[in-house]
Design an enzyme around this catalytic site. Sequence first.
Site, short mmCIF file in Angstrom:
data_model
loop_
_atom_site.label_atom_id
_atom_site.label_comp_id
_atom_site.label_asym_id
_atom_site.label_seq_id
_atom_site.Cartn_x
_atom_site.Cartn_y
_atom_site.Cartn_z
N ARG A 102 0.83 -1.21 0.00
CA ARG A 102 0.00 0.00 0.00
C ARG A 102 0.86 1.26 0.00
NH1 ARG A 102 -4.61 -2.36 3.97
NH2 ARG A 102 -5.99 -3.06 2.31
N LYS A 136 -19.17 -17.33 1.13
CA LYS A 136 -20.63 -17.27 1.15
C LYS A 136 -21.25 -16.62 -0.06
CE LYS A 136 -20.99 -16.77 6.15
NZ LYS A 136 -21.17 -15.71 7.14
N GLY A 145 -9.10 -9.59 -0.94
CA GLY A 145 -7.90 -9.95 -0.18
C GLY A 145 -7.38 -11.35 -0.47
P1 AMP Z 1 -14.37 -14.49 1.03
O1 AMP Z 1 -13.78 -13.60 2.07
O2 AMP Z 1 -15.85 -14.52 0.99
O3 AMP Z 1 -13.74 -14.29 -0.34
O4 AMP Z 1 -14.00 -15.99 1.48
C1 AMP Z 1 -12.70 -16.42 1.59
C2 AMP Z 1 -12.67 -17.60 2.48
O5 AMP Z 1 -13.47 -18.63 1.93
C3 AMP Z 1 -11.29 -18.18 2.66
O6 AMP Z 1 -10.89 -17.99 3.99
C4 AMP Z 1 -11.47 -19.64 2.32
O7 AMP Z 1 -10.82 -20.51 3.25
C5 AMP Z 1 -12.96 -19.85 2.41
N1 AMP Z 1 -13.40 -20.99 1.59
C6 AMP Z 1 -13.16 -21.19 0.29
N2 AMP Z 1 -13.66 -22.37 -0.10
C7 AMP Z 1 -14.25 -22.94 0.98
C8 AMP Z 1 -14.93 -24.16 1.22
N3 AMP Z 1 -15.11 -25.06 0.23
N4 AMP Z 1 -15.38 -24.40 2.45
C9 AMP Z 1 -15.20 -23.51 3.44
N5 AMP Z 1 -14.56 -22.33 3.28
C10 AMP Z 1 -14.09 -22.04 2.07
#
Ligand code: AMP
Length: 420
Positions: free
Chosen positions: A36, A221, A377
């Site tokens: 950054r 999610k 991120g």
């Molecule tokens: P986000 O911040 O919504 O982009 O989510 C990122 C997070 O999703 C990371 O910490 C990953 O470990 C988690 N993630 C990705 N795939 C899976 C999965 N199949 N089951 C549980 N967590 C997941």
Amino acid sequence: MKMIQDFNFKGVKAIVRVDFNVPLDKETLEVTDDTRIRGALPTINKIVGDGGSLILMSHLGRPKGRMEKYSLKPVLPVLEKHLGKKVLFADDCLGESAVSMSAALKPGEILLLENVRFYPEEEGKPVLPDTATDEEKKAAKAELKEKQKEMAKKLATYADVYVNDAFGTAHRAHGSTAVIADYFPVDKRMFGFLINSELAAMDKVMNNAQRPFTAIMGGAKVSDKIMLIENLLNRVDNLIIGGGMTYTFIKARGGNIGKSLCEDDKLDLALKIIEKAKEKGVSLLLPVDSLNADKFDNDADTSVSDVDAVPEGWLGLDIAEKSIKEFSDVIMKSKTILWNGPMGVFEMEKFSKGTTAIAKAIAEATSKGAFSLIGGGDSVAAINKNKLADKVSYVSTGGGAMLEYMEGKKLPGIEAVRGE
Ligand code: AMP
């Protein structure tokens, strides 16, 4: 609004909002990743190079009042090293030191102010006990908003022009990111080079995409990404879905997902997305196979199954070979690529293969002429971990800000500078 590249800063004093919200080592308080800081250098160099002076302001972390562990002091040596010159430091952003040091600033000099979030009015969010009534909350907020205006007005007196280059906080309507712009006439405020390049990259993808345009959405999610997915369905040719959100879609289609992550209240929504993709002629690609684990652990036993046949009690934690191949083939044929969110629990080595493979496919497509934008991120971390940052077209510095902009929301930090 002025364009920074056309502005001559000779003899001009600029107050510049940067995003120096860098990670610090907990023990030594040294900066552990200076991405950054490096992002702000073109703007700083332009102003100093023209013969102007500048006052830098930023937040770091989420302090509750003045807290030394959130001081911007550790940024100083890193900034001085990159600029090859001394940078002055005011140990407050509103107090006597900031006022007098800004006033005394000579052409070519740079002053860094202490963390703007040492003052609650920067964010405008009052800290109240849980017992506070709605009335009390409303009154406290109104009072703090007034103080926020006063803070912004005072910061504005330090300089002749305002430059916003903090893309990472552009989605926040804070004192130093948005409100301050009101105290400069339209020809005395502008974006820095970083915000300009972020906006150009997002515009290229959202409004001027060469086809085929493929978006790859991953992460935990559906609920976090739903607005972006809906907006993308109006724009993309291919929408690839991976990561934890996969299993909500698979369950909605009647598949067995074992103990995989699932948002049961989003099953209908998942079906609606599948339907809408069909209506819009968007090819929606879900994984066909799944790398499963018997527990959420890097030492777990693993097995591969079809994505809709995850064994009872097991959890899908990554995409497997067939999905990697299908997704990579689509990515390789694309001319515009947007990636947000990992394909699996990439923080654990055993479940990082899918995410790494997608990062590599994007890099390869880029080498063949595609434009690729990486944001969020975790996708950025995956690109960096695989040393692919210079093999993709653009890596966004603002996860939340990028997401909101691409959802079609107006960003207060952008609007305030642009506004008439
Ligand atoms: P986000 O911040 O919504 O982009 O989510 C990122 C997070 O999703 C990371 O910490 C990953 O470990 C988690 N993630 C990705 N795939 C899976 C999965 N199949 N089951 C549980 N967590 C997941």
